[in-house]
Design an enzyme around this catalytic site. Sequence first.
Site, mmCIF file in Angstrom:
data_model
loop_
_atom_site.group_PDB
_atom_site.id
_atom_site.type_symbol
_atom_site.label_atom_id
_atom_site.label_comp_id
_atom_site.label_asym_id
_atom_site.label_seq_id
_atom_site.Cartn_x
_atom_site.Cartn_y
_atom_site.Cartn_z
ATOM 1 N N ASP A 1 0.803 -1.241 0.000
ATOM 2 C CA ASP A 1 0.000 0.000 0.000
ATOM 3 C C ASP A 1 0.826 1.277 0.000
ATOM 4 O O ASP A 1 0.309 2.356 0.232
ATOM 5 C CB ASP A 1 -0.980 -0.015 1.183
ATOM 6 C CG ASP A 1 -0.411 0.612 2.429
ATOM 7 O OD1 ASP A 1 0.776 0.401 2.700
ATOM 8 O OD2 ASP A 1 -1.159 1.328 3.117
ATOM 9 N N GLU A 2 2.102 1.148 -0.281
ATOM 10 C CA GLU A 2 2.982 2.296 -0.102
ATOM 11 C C GLU A 2 4.032 2.346 -1.204
ATOM 12 O O GLU A 2 4.601 1.306 -1.543
ATOM 13 C CB GLU A 2 3.736 2.042 1.199
ATOM 14 C CG GLU A 2 3.881 3.160 2.142
ATOM 15 C CD GLU A 2 4.717 2.658 3.321
ATOM 16 O OE1 GLU A 2 5.700 3.315 3.597
ATOM 17 O OE2 GLU A 2 4.390 1.632 3.929
HETATM 18 P P1 TTP Z 1 -0.106 0.677 6.981
HETATM 19 O O1 TTP Z 1 0.035 1.625 5.830
HETATM 20 O O2 TTP Z 1 0.914 0.757 8.072
HETATM 21 O O3 TTP Z 1 -1.522 0.857 7.678
HETATM 22 P P2 TTP Z 1 -2.942 1.122 7.046
HETATM 23 O O4 TTP Z 1 -2.839 1.389 5.576
HETATM 24 O O5 TTP Z 1 -3.850 0.006 7.420
HETATM 25 O O6 TTP Z 1 -3.438 2.400 7.827
HETATM 26 P P3 TTP Z 1 -2.973 3.928 7.650
HETATM 27 O O7 TTP Z 1 -4.197 4.650 7.236
HETATM 28 O O8 TTP Z 1 -2.484 4.333 8.998
HETATM 29 O O9 TTP Z 1 -1.894 3.926 6.599
HETATM 30 O O10 TTP Z 1 -0.125 -0.804 6.454
HETATM 31 C C1 TTP Z 1 -0.697 -1.195 5.211
HETATM 32 C C2 TTP Z 1 -1.332 -2.557 5.304
HETATM 33 O O11 TTP Z 1 -0.368 -3.528 5.731
HETATM 34 C C3 TTP Z 1 -2.437 -2.632 6.322
HETATM 35 O O12 TTP Z 1 -3.687 -2.263 5.763
HETATM 36 C C4 TTP Z 1 -2.408 -4.076 6.775
HETATM 37 C C5 TTP Z 1 -0.964 -4.488 6.612
HETATM 38 N N1 TTP Z 1 -0.275 -4.520 7.924
HETATM 39 C C6 TTP Z 1 -0.146 -5.739 8.599
HETATM 40 O O13 TTP Z 1 -0.601 -6.771 8.110
HETATM 41 N N2 TTP Z 1 0.463 -5.753 9.820
HETATM 42 C C7 TTP Z 1 0.975 -4.625 10.405
HETATM 43 O O14 TTP Z 1 1.514 -4.668 11.539
HETATM 44 C C8 TTP Z 1 0.854 -3.377 9.712
HETATM 45 C C9 TTP Z 1 1.376 -2.115 10.329
HETATM 46 C C10 TTP Z 1 0.221 -3.371 8.473
HETATM 47 MG MG MG Z 2 -1.438 2.728 4.743
#
Ligand code: TTP
Ligand code: MG
Length: 355
Positions: A105-106
């Site tokens: 997602d990044e």
């Molecule tokens: P993140 O970008 O850290 O979190 P997010 O997108 O859910 O929330 P935010 O709005 O704060 O960005 O992580 C992306 C995905 O990775 C998240 O949806 C699920 C997965 N993930 C895990 O499986 N375990 C973890 O510990 C984290 C941090 C993320």
């Molecule tokens: Mg995210």
Amino acid sequence: MNTRKIIHIDMDCFYAAIEMRDFPELRSKPIAVGGESDRRGVICTCNYEARKYGVRSAMPSAHAFRLCPNLILQPIRMDIYKEESRYIREIFKDYTEVIEPLSLDEAFLDVSDCLQCGGSATWIAKEIRERIYQTRGLTASAGIAPNKSLAKIASDWHKPNGQKVIAPADVKDFMLTLPARKLFGVGPVMEHRLLQLGVKICKDLQTFSRERLHDNFGAMGERLYDLARGIDERAVNPSRIRKSISVEETYPHDLPTVESCFLALPNLLTRLENRIEKSGHREEIHNLFVKIKFNNFAQTTIEMLACAVEIEVVQKLLRDGWQRQSLPVRLLGIGVRLKKTEQETEDTVQLDLPI
Ligand code: TTP
Ligand code: MG
């Protein structure tokens, strides 16, 4: 060197947002994605409604249910999340080839040479977020800055569904008040050690010489010297193929015995599991390794074939590795090596062809 324009895009509560899109009846409810309490039992992520109750990523599901008894726990649909990630990357490709994905997602995008939107990185980021929303029904946040480190900090600033620009002329002022814990690589342990040195914000950190930071934190200290000034020359690297995922920790006091190393394992294992989950590479694990640095600075890595992180294997590797020196331990690391995916194998074959 010319000023670069880097965008960091991070999807909002990614897995949970996909679940809410696909099951609209869940939209107004607190939901999480993760394993049942009786299986691996950890929350991957949750929506913003659930976050109000204190539910967080990497939290045991049982704990999440105590905080939020109405929580709806959705099973992990990794194939869907991966597919979604590919769609989003296709949108990035309309703007630049220089894309470095960090997880599903990044990603970092270097749009310095991009001509769309009059060359404005701010407008490019806005357009990309708009297109993701229009075509995929998901929201993203973005950071726009002259380097990767600042772009990543900025994407978190107006989350969810927002963006922040740090213009080159504003970097100096921005750094003065930035909490040191926001810098890349500063986790809770490092934050605590910095606080003990009287460092809370980057302005405090800027009073330390490069040498002093090196003495305290080794190579990481030297990076901190630059990061605290908003300096980060790392290029956005589109060809970076992930070969391993690992976590490690340098302990403020050496771990004297192998038993004390065992006590440090659960924390490392939890962090590693979270990283693996987030990377989407769980099925590609083919090797498990343990890295040990002793108090005489000798370093050893020991590994074994494995397709999952099994505590018994990690313990065995740790015991065998430790016996190579049988000395107190400064640093412990654990990690997994990944198989090449079919796509990467194909790429390699093509590159190997004679020109
Ligand atoms: P993140 O970008 O850290 O979190 P997010 O997108 O859910 O929330 P935010 O709005 O704060 O960005 O992580 C992306 C995905 O990775 C998240 O949806 C699920 C997965 N993930 C895990 O499986 N375990 C973890 O510990 C984290 C941090 C993320
Ligand atoms: Mg995210």
